[in-house]
Design a protein around this motif. Structure first.
Motif, PDB file in Angstrom:
ATOM      1  N   MET A   1     -92.329 -28.072  56.938  1.00 34.47           N
ATOM      2  CA  MET A   1     -91.695 -27.397  58.056  1.00 34.47           C
ATOM      3  C   MET A   1     -92.652 -26.406  58.724  1.00 34.47           C
ATOM      4  SD  MET A   1     -88.184 -25.318  58.067  1.00 34.47           S
ATOM      5  CE  MET A   1     -87.935 -24.027  59.230  1.00 34.47           C
ATOM      6  N   ASN A   2     -93.358 -25.607  57.949  1.00 35.66           N
ATOM      7  CA  ASN A   2     -94.280 -24.623  58.512  1.00 35.66           C
ATOM      8  C   ASN A   2     -95.366 -25.286  59.347  1.00 35.66           C
ATOM      9  OD1 ASN A   2     -92.794 -22.730  57.164  1.00 35.66           O
ATOM     10  ND2 ASN A   2     -94.359 -22.229  55.680  1.00 35.66           N
ATOM     11  N   LYS A   3     -95.865 -26.450  58.869  1.00 38.03           N
ATOM     12  CA  LYS A   3     -96.923 -27.128  59.621  1.00 38.03           C
ATOM     13  C   LYS A   3     -96.417 -27.580  60.979  1.00 38.03           C
ATOM     14  CE  LYS A   3    -100.246 -28.562  56.307  1.00 38.03           C
ATOM     15  NZ  LYS A   3    -101.294 -29.511  56.103  1.00 38.03           N
ATOM     16  N   ASP A   4     -95.171 -28.015  61.057  1.00 33.41           N
ATOM     17  CA  ASP A   4     -94.607 -28.434  62.344  1.00 33.41           C
ATOM     18  C   ASP A   4     -94.547 -27.263  63.309  1.00 33.41           C
ATOM     19  OD1 ASP A   4     -94.285 -31.036  61.446  1.00 33.41           O
ATOM     20  OD2 ASP A   4     -92.221 -30.684  60.774  1.00 33.41           O
ATOM     21  N   ILE A   5     -94.149 -26.117  62.808  1.00 28.49           N
ATOM     22  CA  ILE A   5     -94.081 -24.917  63.647  1.00 28.49           C
ATOM     23  C   ILE A   5     -95.477 -24.551  64.145  1.00 28.49           C
ATOM     24  CG2 ILE A   5     -93.648 -22.430  63.607  1.00 28.49           C
ATOM     25  CD1 ILE A   5     -91.303 -23.101  61.670  1.00 28.49           C
ATOM     26  N   PHE A   6     -96.460 -24.594  63.262  1.00 27.21           N
ATOM     27  CA  PHE A   6     -97.810 -24.228  63.663  1.00 27.21           C
ATOM     28  C   PHE A   6     -98.432 -25.257  64.592  1.00 27.21           C
ATOM     29  CE2 PHE A   6     -97.399 -21.171  60.269  1.00 27.21           C
ATOM     30  CZ  PHE A   6     -97.901 -20.052  60.904  1.00 27.21           C
ATOM     31  N   ARG A   7     -98.099 -26.518  64.443  1.00 31.18           N
ATOM     32  CA  ARG A   7     -98.593 -27.527  65.396  1.00 31.18           C
ATOM     33  C   ARG A   7     -98.045 -27.242  66.788  1.00 31.18           C
ATOM     34  NH1 ARG A   7     -97.993 -31.577  61.023  1.00 31.18           N
ATOM     35  NH2 ARG A   7    -100.106 -31.942  60.307  1.00 31.18           N
ATOM     36  N   LYS A   8     -96.763 -26.915  66.863  1.00 27.65           N
ATOM     37  CA  LYS A   8     -96.143 -26.599  68.153  1.00 27.65           C
ATOM     38  C   LYS A   8     -96.771 -25.338  68.762  1.00 27.65           C
ATOM     39  CE  LYS A   8     -91.650 -25.673  70.225  1.00 27.65           C
ATOM     40  NZ  LYS A   8     -90.214 -25.502  69.993  1.00 27.65           N
ATOM     41  N   ILE A   9     -96.928 -24.315  67.943  1.00 23.48           N
ATOM     42  CA  ILE A   9     -97.534 -23.063  68.406  1.00 23.48           C
ATOM     43  C   ILE A   9     -98.973 -23.292  68.831  1.00 23.48           C
ATOM     44  CG2 ILE A   9     -98.304 -20.779  67.625  1.00 23.48           C
ATOM     45  CD1 ILE A   9     -95.348 -20.812  68.121  1.00 23.48           C
ATOM     46  N   SER A  10     -99.716 -24.126  68.078  1.00 21.40           N
ATOM     47  CA  SER A  10    -101.126 -24.334  68.396  1.00 21.40           C
ATOM     48  C   SER A  10    -101.308 -25.100  69.706  1.00 21.40           C
ATOM     49  CB  SER A  10    -101.851 -25.047  67.256  1.00 21.40           C
ATOM     50  OG  SER A  10    -101.520 -26.408  67.211  1.00 21.40           O
ATOM     51  N   LYS A  11    -100.321 -25.859  70.104  1.00 18.55           N
ATOM     52  CA  LYS A  11    -100.403 -26.533  71.413  1.00 18.55           C
ATOM     53  C   LYS A  11    -100.207 -25.531  72.538  1.00 18.55           C
ATOM     54  CE  LYS A  11     -99.103 -31.076  69.785  1.00 18.55           C
ATOM     55  NZ  LYS A  11     -98.090 -32.125  69.736  1.00 18.55           N
ATOM     56  N   LYS A  12     -99.287 -24.590  72.332  1.00 19.50           N
ATOM     57  CA  LYS A  12     -99.025 -23.577  73.363  1.00 19.50           C
ATOM     58  C   LYS A  12    -100.170 -22.560  73.432  1.00 19.50           C
ATOM     59  CE  LYS A  12     -95.556 -20.293  74.915  1.00 19.50           C
ATOM     60  NZ  LYS A  12     -94.229 -19.719  74.680  1.00 19.50           N
ATOM     61  N   TYR A  13    -100.695 -22.162  72.276  1.00 21.78           N
ATOM     62  CA  TYR A  13    -101.768 -21.172  72.201  1.00 21.78           C
ATOM     63  C   TYR A  13    -103.028 -21.898  71.753  1.00 21.78           C
ATOM     64  CZ  TYR A  13     -97.819 -18.056  72.549  1.00 21.78           C
ATOM     65  OH  TYR A  13     -96.681 -17.424  72.976  1.00 21.78           O
ATOM     66  N   SER A  14    -103.625 -22.625  72.670  1.00 23.61           N
ATOM     67  CA  SER A  14    -104.701 -23.567  72.346  1.00 23.61           C
ATOM     68  C   SER A  14    -106.109 -22.991  72.423  1.00 23.61           C
ATOM     69  CB  SER A  14    -104.599 -24.775  73.280  1.00 23.61           C
ATOM     70  OG  SER A  14    -104.670 -24.350  74.628  1.00 23.61           O
ATOM     71  N   THR A  15    -106.250 -21.764  72.856  1.00 31.28           N
ATOM     72  CA  THR A  15    -107.574 -21.145  72.945  1.00 31.28           C
ATOM     73  C   THR A  15    -107.530 -19.760  72.282  1.00 31.28           C
ATOM     74  OG1 THR A  15    -107.155 -19.982  75.028  1.00 31.28           O
ATOM     75  CG2 THR A  15    -107.993 -22.265  75.191  1.00 31.28           C
TER      76      THR A  15
END
Length: 73
Positions: A1-15
């Motif tokens: 579950m945590n990895k899914d949240i971080f994948r979503k966050i990492s797409k929004k905050y990509s730099t």
């Protein structure tokens, strides 16, 4: 579950610049009930961080974007 949240966050905050904006939007964790060291997940959940908690959150997000998860050398 945590990895899914971080994948979503990492797409929004990509730099690093976008991650810095996220970090600056968090409340400062003044540790009113004693010292803390929250995980990156809990830092996102509670929306507050002190310096090390913010660094761990940034490293967790940026690692998924291909950056080395460097916090200290």
């Amino acid at each position: 579950m945590n990895k899914d949240i971080f994948r979503k966050i990492s797409k929004k905050y990509s730099t690093p610049q976008k991650v810095q904006k996220l970090i600056r939007a968090l409340h400062y964790n003044r540790e009113p009930n004693g010292e803390t060291l929250k995980s990156a997940y809990k830092t996102l959940k509670y929306k507050n961080a002190h310096c090390l908690e913010a660094a761990l959150l940034a490293a967790a997000i940026l690692e998924l974007r291909g950056y080395a998860p460097l916090v200290m050398s």
